[in-house]
Design an enzyme around this catalytic site. Sequence first.
Site, PDB file in Angstrom:
ATOM      1  CD1 TRP A 202      -2.248  -2.207   1.631  1.00  0.00           C
ATOM      2  CD2 TRP A 202      -3.026  -1.056  -0.114  1.00  0.00           C
ATOM      3  NE1 TRP A 202      -3.282  -2.922   1.086  1.00  0.00           N
ATOM      4  CE2 TRP A 202      -3.789  -2.241   0.015  1.00  0.00           C
ATOM      5  CE3 TRP A 202      -3.333  -0.172  -1.156  1.00  0.00           C
ATOM      6  CZ2 TRP A 202      -4.831  -2.561  -0.849  1.00  0.00           C
ATOM      7  CZ3 TRP A 202      -4.378  -0.487  -2.022  1.00  0.00           C
ATOM      8  CH2 TRP A 202      -5.116  -1.665  -1.856  1.00  0.00           C
TER       9      TRP A 202
ATOM     10  CG  ASP B  78      -2.701   4.399   4.322  1.00  0.00           C
ATOM     11  OD1 ASP B  78      -3.735   4.265   5.008  1.00  0.00           O
ATOM     12  OD2 ASP B  78      -2.488   3.744   3.291  1.00  0.00           O
TER      13      ASP B  78
ATOM     14  CE  LYS C 179      -7.343  -1.734   3.832  1.00  0.00           C
ATOM     15  NZ  LYS C 179      -7.696  -2.935   3.083  1.00  0.00           N
TER      16      LYS C 179
END
Length: 367
Positions: free
Chosen positions: A102, A171, A195
């Site tokens: 990511w 993030d 998530k």
Amino acid sequence: MPKIYNFGAGPAKLPEEVYEIIRNELTDYEGTGISLLETSHRSQTYMKLNTEVQEVVRRLLNVPANYKVLFLPAGGQGEFAAVPLNLMSRTGTADYVVTGAWSEKAAKEAKKYGKVNLVVPPTNRYTGVPDQSTWNLDPNASYVHICTNETIHGVEFNFIPDTKGVPLVADMSSNFMSRKVDVSKFGVIYGGAQKNIGTSGVALVIVREDLLNQAMPICPSILDWTQTAKNDSILNTPPMFAIYIMGRVLQWIERKGGLDAMAEAAEKKSSLIYNIIEGSNGFYYAPVAKNSRSRMNIPFRIGSSGGNETLEKEFLKGAEAMGLIQLKGHRSVGGIRASTYNAVTLEEVQKLAQYMKDFYAKHKDLI
């Protein structure tokens, strides 16, 4: 059909209490006689909710007064573009600490808008967070970007980097609200909700006010934090239902004891799985260095770092028959992955742990 135990990495399990609330409020939101799904985003009903969700974010994270709490569309990946579009104009360059898939995607997106300095050497194996003494930080960078928890590779930061005054951008998509965080150490914190704090469709962004008013001219209005802040996250019709669900999840976290309780539960759940891996004499293999192992996403293989695919397929098939679902590792890395987010209970993890023990006892002689 067996009881379902959902270990999916995202969209992930929601708390059962939140499902009950959603069921009760779906067609009659807070006595209005209609669903929030058909309520105007300019109504007092929605504006009240919008404020309530911001307030619970502030309470849980103790967000300082000089930070804005924003809700944006396009999820966490939308923020991969929003971050450079809003911040890179100062110097035209940014530092990215790539520790998994990511943060790698975030760095690739940022290259469209300026120069990206990879703080640690590129690699195709992500097994930990390199010691900060090895980082090559650029003092001229507009910001330093990290991903505090890599969902695919199971790598989690256990420290807040010292960026020597350069704004730190994080993030936190997959470990948001799983422990207390000193927000004042960050310039920006962001994450997709699906998530650990809600469902897909919305990103939560917490931005220090002095970092506003720097967006590039090409920044789309919908990704412009300054415009979003000026319009209280109602620049257009926002993803109202996703924001509502996020609010109900955050209120559940608050009722359950807040972030201290979430952190304690995360440690218990993840330790239960890691201890079985460590005690399996190599039958189960965890690829991530112990000091960087995620409490949220636990990838592992059977047999070795490369994995015994025959046994892994049998493991997954047997797990699904018992209602233990979404344990297959990400398609880019294979293997097995258990996600133990806030909504996953200790009892559910104990069920997985017992299955792992039983599978080991039955198949240990094959490795």
